[in-house]
Design an enzyme around this catalytic site. Sequence first.
Site, PDB file in Angstrom:
ATOM      1  N   HIS A   1       0.830  -1.209   0.000  1.00 31.88           N
ATOM      2  CA  HIS A   1       0.000   0.000   0.000  1.00 31.88           C
ATOM      3  C   HIS A   1       0.859   1.253   0.000  1.00 31.88           C
ATOM      4  CE1 HIS A   1       0.517   0.879   4.369  1.00 31.88           C
ATOM      5  NE2 HIS A   1       0.474  -0.432   4.539  1.00 31.88           N
TER       6      HIS A   1
ATOM      7  N   ASP B   1      -0.360   4.403   0.995  1.00 33.18           N
ATOM      8  CA  ASP B   1      -0.746   5.380   2.002  1.00 33.18           C
ATOM      9  C   ASP B   1      -0.045   5.104   3.326  1.00 33.18           C
ATOM     10  OD1 ASP B   1      -2.294   3.003   2.215  1.00 33.18           O
ATOM     11  OD2 ASP B   1      -3.749   4.025   3.482  1.00 33.18           O
TER      12      ASP B   1
ATOM     13  N   ASP C   1       6.169   0.882   7.399  1.00 31.62           N
ATOM     14  CA  ASP C   1       4.792   0.538   7.032  1.00 31.62           C
ATOM     15  C   ASP C   1       4.305   1.449   5.922  1.00 31.62           C
ATOM     16  OD1 ASP C   1       2.193  -0.385   7.018  1.00 31.62           O
ATOM     17  OD2 ASP C   1       1.660   0.439   8.968  1.00 31.62           O
TER      18      ASP C   1
ATOM     19  N   GLU D   1      -5.085   1.423   2.451  1.00 32.38           N
ATOM     20  CA  GLU D   1      -4.973   0.304   3.397  1.00 32.38           C
ATOM     21  C   GLU D   1      -5.112   0.764   4.835  1.00 32.38           C
ATOM     22  OE1 GLU D   1      -3.082  -2.555   6.136  1.00 32.38           O
ATOM     23  OE2 GLU D   1      -2.504  -0.476   5.713  1.00 32.38           O
ATOM     24  N   GLU D   2      -4.559   1.947   5.152  1.00 32.04           N
ATOM     25  CA  GLU D   2      -4.544   2.402   6.532  1.00 32.04           C
ATOM     26  C   GLU D   2      -5.935   2.776   7.065  1.00 32.04           C
ATOM     27  OE1 GLU D   2      -2.252   1.930   8.426  1.00 32.04           O
ATOM     28  OE2 GLU D   2      -0.324   2.030   7.386  1.00 32.04           O
TER      29      GLU D   2
END
Length: 451
Positions: free
Chosen positions: A99, A101, A131, A165-166
């Site tokens: 991802h 974001d 991340d 995703e977040e």
Amino acid sequence: MSERTETASTGGTDQGLQQAQDEVVGLTSELISIDTTNTGDPATVVGERAAAEYVAAKLGEVGYEISYVESGDQQGRANVIARLPGADASRGALLVHGHLDVVPADPAEWSVHPFSGAVQDGYVWGRGAVDMKNMVAMSIAVARRFKRDGLTPPRDIVFAFLADEEAGGFQGAQWLADHRPELFEGCTEAISEVGGYSVTFTDGVRAYLVQTAEKGIRWLKLRTRGRAGHGSMVHDDNAVAKLAAAVDKLGNHRFPLVMNDSVREFLDGVTELTGWSFPEDDIDTAVAKLGNLSRIVGATLRDTANPTMLTAGYKHNVIPSVAEAAVDCRILPGREEEFDRELAELLGPDVEREWVGLPPVETTFEGRIVDTMTSSVLAEDPGTKVLPYMVSAGTDAKSFSRLGMNCYGFAPLKLPADLDFSALFHGVDERVPEESLRFGVRVLDRFLRHS
């Protein structure tokens, strides 16, 4: 196997693989410098389109055909998908996804600006370094190497770089799985974040953790109702008081111990490596031996329900008629029905409950893909062990498992023993070692050439 590929598999010394290792630090830094903060509020989400365009350009310049898709019902939620044909079209394809974001970061709390992508002290710093722009960069570097060098993997590889995703992936992977599943046609397995990294237990004993399971997510809203009135009067039907009692009860509740297969296999592996025992009648004390890793493992022993936000009222002297609380619930595989029953008994009928949820995910730690992960890691770090484990957080695996894929966390990194890696997820001064990125490129390259 070609002579060039043989050279790569014996230590990563061929020119193409060296170029990929040389690129990965810069790719990570440049991705971090694109602020892709996802607050969950559409009005304040930034940068996903710019990051997607960056990725598309990096892949396009070496010859990939790009599918650029804006997902969801919000502008700018951009995704990039590219397929690399493999030698055996009859085999299931492999999805490599990441991802774009990141969660918010307050520059005042950081040693460096969180969107600087600073490269210093042997690390790449910034929001997303862990991340998960590290894995995005490693994937891009290896994808470019395959195309430049004309390497054909054993089966099709689909590279996907995704939005949202977040905030649960509802405007990214979830939307793509619902509306554009043909982009992932033939994919039977997938790899992504929160796995493949090393942990050091004691006396230099090191293992690499592959995520085989993750807890389900339930973002729960509690609501209580009462009689509105003046704050100066005696009041026996106060929505705020009712909510506070419910939140206190839930926040102090301890769900039962459930020893999932992934957790048990992980603990058995640690016992084999260290001699430590993990008796179920004193499991919390035993898990504390794992040090920094105990936060993750401890959270996979039982369901959790943590109150995170409270909302009520609009004036100091007005008793409101409604009060609400947000609760972040994480549920073990197979526990959804029991969790609902336990929650209903705990809170009673007067506390309203509504939620948005994503299911748990679990797959087995066996088969060709696991063997290839293991051999790829051991080729670069002999004498270590590869173990399965469960994470308490959620990933886009929840979307792709719905399409029939077995999903794993495998973003390989060899980490310093004294680095508290788990604390860097969504943490301050997030950073990843430069050498870990180069190691990850070598392992990922080997894995994709043999998977």
